[in-house]
Design a protein around this motif. Sequence first.
Motif, PDB file in Angstrom:
ATOM      1  N   PRO A   1     -12.054  -1.012  -9.546  1.00 53.75           N
ATOM      2  CA  PRO A   1     -11.070  -0.022 -10.020  1.00 53.75           C
ATOM      3  C   PRO A   1     -11.762   1.187 -10.635  1.00 53.75           C
ATOM      4  O   PRO A   1     -12.839   1.072 -11.245  1.00 53.75           O
ATOM      5  N   ALA A   2     -11.144   2.346 -10.482  1.00 57.46           N
ATOM      6  CA  ALA A   2     -11.760   3.578 -10.960  1.00 57.46           C
ATOM      7  C   ALA A   2     -12.006   3.536 -12.459  1.00 57.46           C
ATOM      8  O   ALA A   2     -13.079   3.886 -12.948  1.00 57.46           O
ATOM      9  N   HIS A   3     -11.006   3.083 -13.236  1.00 59.39           N
ATOM     10  CA  HIS A   3     -11.170   3.070 -14.689  1.00 59.39           C
ATOM     11  C   HIS A   3     -10.053   2.253 -15.320  1.00 59.39           C
ATOM     12  O   HIS A   3      -8.929   2.236 -14.835  1.00 59.39           O
TER      13      HIS A   3
ATOM     14  N   ASN B   1      -4.316   1.069  -9.014  1.00 61.58           N
ATOM     15  CA  ASN B   1      -5.532   1.162  -8.208  1.00 61.58           C
ATOM     16  C   ASN B   1      -5.374   2.250  -7.158  1.00 61.58           C
ATOM     17  O   ASN B   1      -4.311   2.365  -6.533  1.00 61.58           O
ATOM     18  N   TYR B   2      -6.420   3.026  -6.939  1.00 58.49           N
ATOM     19  CA  TYR B   2      -6.352   4.092  -5.951  1.00 58.49           C
ATOM     20  C   TYR B   2      -7.715   4.297  -5.296  1.00 58.49           C
ATOM     21  O   TYR B   2      -8.746   3.928  -5.837  1.00 58.49           O
ATOM     22  N   THR B   3      -7.689   4.895  -4.121  1.00 62.28           N
ATOM     23  CA  THR B   3      -8.909   5.175  -3.380  1.00 62.28           C
ATOM     24  C   THR B   3      -9.460   6.544  -3.764  1.00 62.28           C
ATOM     25  O   THR B   3      -8.770   7.370  -4.356  1.00 62.28           O
TER      26      THR B   3
ATOM     27  N   PHE C   1       2.918  -1.582  -6.231  1.00 60.12           N
ATOM     28  CA  PHE C   1       1.838  -1.208  -5.322  1.00 60.12           C
ATOM     29  C   PHE C   1       0.540  -1.902  -5.738  1.00 60.12           C
ATOM     30  O   PHE C   1       0.172  -1.922  -6.909  1.00 60.12           O
ATOM     31  N   ASP C   2      -0.163  -2.455  -4.759  1.00 64.16           N
ATOM     32  CA  ASP C   2      -1.488  -3.009  -5.014  1.00 64.16           C
ATOM     33  C   ASP C   2      -2.546  -1.916  -4.999  1.00 64.16           C
ATOM     34  O   ASP C   2      -3.493  -1.948  -5.792  1.00 64.16           O
ATOM     35  N   VAL C   3      -2.394  -0.952  -4.099  1.00 67.97           N
ATOM     36  CA  VAL C   3      -3.359   0.136  -3.950  1.00 67.97           C
ATOM     37  C   VAL C   3      -2.623   1.389  -3.472  1.00 67.97           C
ATOM     38  O   VAL C   3      -1.675   1.294  -2.679  1.00 67.97           O
ATOM     39  N   LEU C   4      -3.089   2.529  -3.930  1.00 64.36           N
ATOM     40  CA  LEU C   4      -2.606   3.820  -3.440  1.00 64.36           C
ATOM     41  C   LEU C   4      -3.756   4.506  -2.704  1.00 64.36           C
ATOM     42  O   LEU C   4      -4.843   4.680  -3.260  1.00 64.36           O
TER      43      LEU C   4
ATOM     44  N   ILE D   1       0.846  -1.200   0.000  1.00 64.17           N
ATOM     45  CA  ILE D   1       0.000   0.000   0.000  1.00 64.17           C
ATOM     46  C   ILE D   1       0.876   1.243   0.000  1.00 64.17           C
ATOM     47  O   ILE D   1       1.829   1.355   0.786  1.00 64.17           O
ATOM     48  N   GLY D   2       0.565   2.190  -0.875  1.00 63.80           N
ATOM     49  CA  GLY D   2       1.207   3.497  -0.856  1.00 63.80           C
ATOM     50  C   GLY D   2       0.211   4.546  -0.406  1.00 63.80           C
ATOM     51  O   GLY D   2      -0.972   4.483  -0.758  1.00 63.80           O
TER      52      GLY D   2
END
Length: 368
Positions: A343-345, A121-123, A94-97, A3-4
Amino acid sequence: MKIGVIFGGPTPEHDISILTGLQALRELQRSPHDVTGIYWTKSSAFWSVPLEVEAESFLEGVPKGSSELGLRLGEQGGFYSLAGRLGKDRRIEFDVLVLGTHGGPGEDGTLQAALDLASLNYTGPHVAGAALGMDKFAFGALMQASGLPTLPRALLTTSTQSLAFDGPYILKPRFGGSSIGIDVVTDLATARARLATNIHLSRGCVVEPYRRDLTDVQIALRIFPELELSAIEKPIRRSSVAEILNYRDKYVGGEGMVSAPRELPARLGVGQEDAVRHYATLISEIASVRGVARLDFLVNDDELYVNEINTIPGSLSKHLFVEPPLAFSKLLGDLIAEAVERPAHRYSAAGADGLVLRNVGSIASKLA
């Protein structure tokens, strides 16, 4: 998971973004995840920072012990640890930011678009949701078109000669977050003059009637795993003579939004709590909310208006989920799960089959 946590950025909300990012970083350090703090500087560079950094470590810029990162787009897109002229850059998987980026390019869709193109991938909001939330004029117009109650809102330029509503007026940066750059004036001539002296209005200015009888109330919402609304809060101004709820009221307390004075839950007029919750539910769909967001309303004893949306709220609005209590670890965990599962897009070239290129002929002939 790797995670970042990204925070900072070239924005007036740089400092409060650092606080939100460090809060998320500290909480995630307690989890089984492998966590990296990614500081986005005021000059748009990215640095991996030591996990033990404190807020004061950023007073002079990049903290000691940090390592520079590069963000690349395309098939091999992602963050890279830069090795310098003689070494080989290393891609960080990174799996997710987790985004703690408030205002400016971190909340208007710019960073989100770059991360999409890097297939990361991001939040938080996707590009369209972020852009809409940062544009006060567009958001207000969408709320009005959707039948939700809003104060009249207009764009102010140096050529504006009249408005459809009387003063006094409140001036807001069209593309700004928080309360930075907001000004209250008595007449249109003064409002136009502010366009030349207030740097925060340089990209556009939204003007509304200033109503001193209206106060702010706020509610947070999160989308995953299902829609959940927080308690409703009424922020308290530190000065009784202040014209608006300002940046100091919100953030200058040492812990970002967490330490801001508030009435929680807010005491509202008959039917107003139900109205706020009803409108928040509608807005979650109308504005295509993703992650966690905060909605701001203006109220008095008899009236209620939708004001604006904050798509990456200070402290991720963790302090508002008190009925029932929601642990920060749970909030972050669900944001991370949403980023992975929804995922966002992902861009696609489906449909670009070459048919047009095969039949177009000479480009030069098209210019004749």
